[in-house]
Design a protein around this motif. Structure first.
Motif, PDB file in Angstrom:
ATOM      1  N   GLU A  26       2.050   1.266   0.639  1.00 56.95           N
ATOM      2  CA  GLU A  26       0.907   1.819  -0.120  1.00 56.95           C
ATOM      3  C   GLU A  26       1.269   2.504  -1.385  1.00 56.95           C
ATOM      4  N   THR A  27       2.332   3.194  -1.406  1.00 57.67           N
ATOM      5  CA  THR A  27       3.016   3.557  -2.533  1.00 57.67           C
ATOM      6  C   THR A  27       3.542   2.552  -3.811  1.00 57.67           C
ATOM      7  N   GLY A  28       4.245   1.582  -2.890  1.00 62.77           N
ATOM      8  CA  GLY A  28       4.247   0.560  -4.062  1.00 62.77           C
ATOM      9  C   GLY A  28       3.200  -0.103  -4.731  1.00 62.77           C
ATOM     10  N   TYR A  29       2.115  -0.448  -3.928  1.00 60.94           N
ATOM     11  CA  TYR A  29       0.849  -1.100  -4.329  1.00 60.94           C
ATOM     12  C   TYR A  29       0.450   0.093  -5.454  1.00 60.94           C
ATOM     13  N   ALA A  30       0.388   1.372  -5.202  1.00 63.67           N
ATOM     14  CA  ALA A  30      -0.087   2.293  -6.107  1.00 63.67           C
ATOM     15  C   ALA A  30       0.760   2.251  -7.547  1.00 63.67           C
ATOM     16  N   VAL A  31       2.036   2.049  -7.412  1.00 61.85           N
ATOM     17  CA  VAL A  31       2.764   2.188  -8.538  1.00 61.85           C
ATOM     18  C   VAL A  31       2.562   1.022  -9.436  1.00 61.85           C
ATOM     19  N   ILE A  32       2.433  -0.269  -8.841  1.00 61.88           N
ATOM     20  CA  ILE A  32       2.209  -1.673  -9.630  1.00 61.88           C
ATOM     21  C   ILE A  32       0.889  -1.488 -10.095  1.00 61.88           C
ATOM     22  N   GLY A  33      -0.229  -1.035  -9.291  1.00 58.04           N
ATOM     23  CA  GLY A  33      -1.221  -0.694  -9.714  1.00 58.04           C
ATOM     24  C   GLY A  33      -1.318   0.025 -11.035  1.00 58.04           C
ATOM     25  N   THR A  34      -0.685   1.130 -11.136  1.00 62.76           N
ATOM     26  CA  THR A  34      -0.791   2.095 -12.111  1.00 62.76           C
ATOM     27  C   THR A  34      -0.033   1.264 -13.394  1.00 62.76           C
ATOM     28  N   MET A  35       1.033   0.800 -13.327  1.00 65.55           N
ATOM     29  CA  MET A  35       1.616  -0.059 -14.351  1.00 65.55           C
ATOM     30  C   MET A  35       0.887  -1.204 -14.984  1.00 65.55           C
ATOM     31  N   SER A  68       4.559   2.706 -21.184  1.00 64.03           N
ATOM     32  CA  SER A  68       5.314   4.136 -21.139  1.00 64.03           C
ATOM     33  C   SER A  68       4.604   4.964 -20.672  1.00 64.03           C
ATOM     34  N   VAL A  69       3.183   5.305 -20.725  1.00 63.56           N
ATOM     35  CA  VAL A  69       2.545   6.180 -20.127  1.00 63.56           C
ATOM     36  C   VAL A  69       2.299   6.022 -18.675  1.00 63.56           C
ATOM     37  N   ALA A  70       2.367   4.791 -18.150  1.00 65.49           N
ATOM     38  CA  ALA A  70       2.305   4.419 -16.674  1.00 65.49           C
ATOM     39  C   ALA A  70       3.662   4.973 -16.088  1.00 65.49           C
ATOM     40  N   ILE A  71       4.752   4.624 -16.636  1.00 61.73           N
ATOM     41  CA  ILE A  71       6.243   4.940 -16.146  1.00 61.73           C
ATOM     42  C   ILE A  71       6.044   6.420 -15.986  1.00 61.73           C
ATOM     43  N   TYR A  72       5.757   7.207 -17.239  1.00 59.71           N
ATOM     44  CA  TYR A  72       5.706   8.512 -17.035  1.00 59.71           C
ATOM     45  C   TYR A  72       4.840   9.163 -15.952  1.00 59.71           C
ATOM     46  N   LEU A  73       3.573   8.626 -15.789  1.00 61.62           N
ATOM     47  CA  LEU A  73       2.694   9.103 -14.679  1.00 61.62           C
ATOM     48  C   LEU A  73       3.299   8.706 -13.303  1.00 61.62           C
ATOM     49  N   VAL A  74       3.878   7.536 -13.065  1.00 64.36           N
ATOM     50  CA  VAL A  74       4.501   7.247 -11.804  1.00 64.36           C
ATOM     51  C   VAL A  74       5.555   8.316 -11.486  1.00 64.36           C
ATOM     52  N   VAL A  75       6.513   8.451 -12.520  1.00 61.97           N
ATOM     53  CA  VAL A  75       7.532   9.642 -12.206  1.00 61.97           C
ATOM     54  C   VAL A  75       6.785  11.078 -11.929  1.00 61.97           C
ATOM     55  N   LYS A  76       5.975  11.290 -12.618  1.00 64.88           N
ATOM     56  CA  LYS A  76       5.349  12.740 -12.385  1.00 64.88           C
ATOM     57  C   LYS A  76       4.713  12.669 -10.900  1.00 64.88           C
TER      58      LYS A  76
END
Length: 108
Positions: A26-35, A68-76
């Protein structure tokens, strides 16, 4: 207690529960979806600007800005890398309070 019960026809309040942690998938899919959504939204905005202004620069800029914004949001949201082994520890818990001293078994 009678005052704690809702009157007839009213919904009962939900008990407060902590948010459950999802599985790794679920976390992986959420990260990929955010990117992907970051690239699509900002790239789409850049594409619209390119069509409106008759240029070819805003689509790649929008895609780079979106990732760039997606990477920031994932790390946050999901946290950064764990600290490196041997890194100095400041002795504080994440809440800013000092942790309780550790004692030997049988001591108080």
């Amino acid at each position: 207690m009678a005052e704690d019960d809702p009157t007839r026809g009213e919904p009962r309040p939900r008990p407060a529960r902590p948010a459950s942690q999802g599985s790794g998938a679920e976390t992986g899919y959420a990260v990929i979806g955010t990117m992907i959504s970051g690239m699509a939204v900002w790239g789409g905005a850049g594409w619209l600007l390119d069509r409106w202004l008759d240029t070819r620069v805003f689509l790649p800029v929008g895609i780079l800005l979106g990732i760039s914004v997606a990477i920031y949001l994932v790390v946050k949201r999901y946290g950064g890398l764990p600290p490196a082994p041997g890194a100095p520890d400041n002795g504080k818990t994440p809440g800013g309070r000092r942790s309780r001293p550790r004692t030997q078994k049988g001591q108080r």
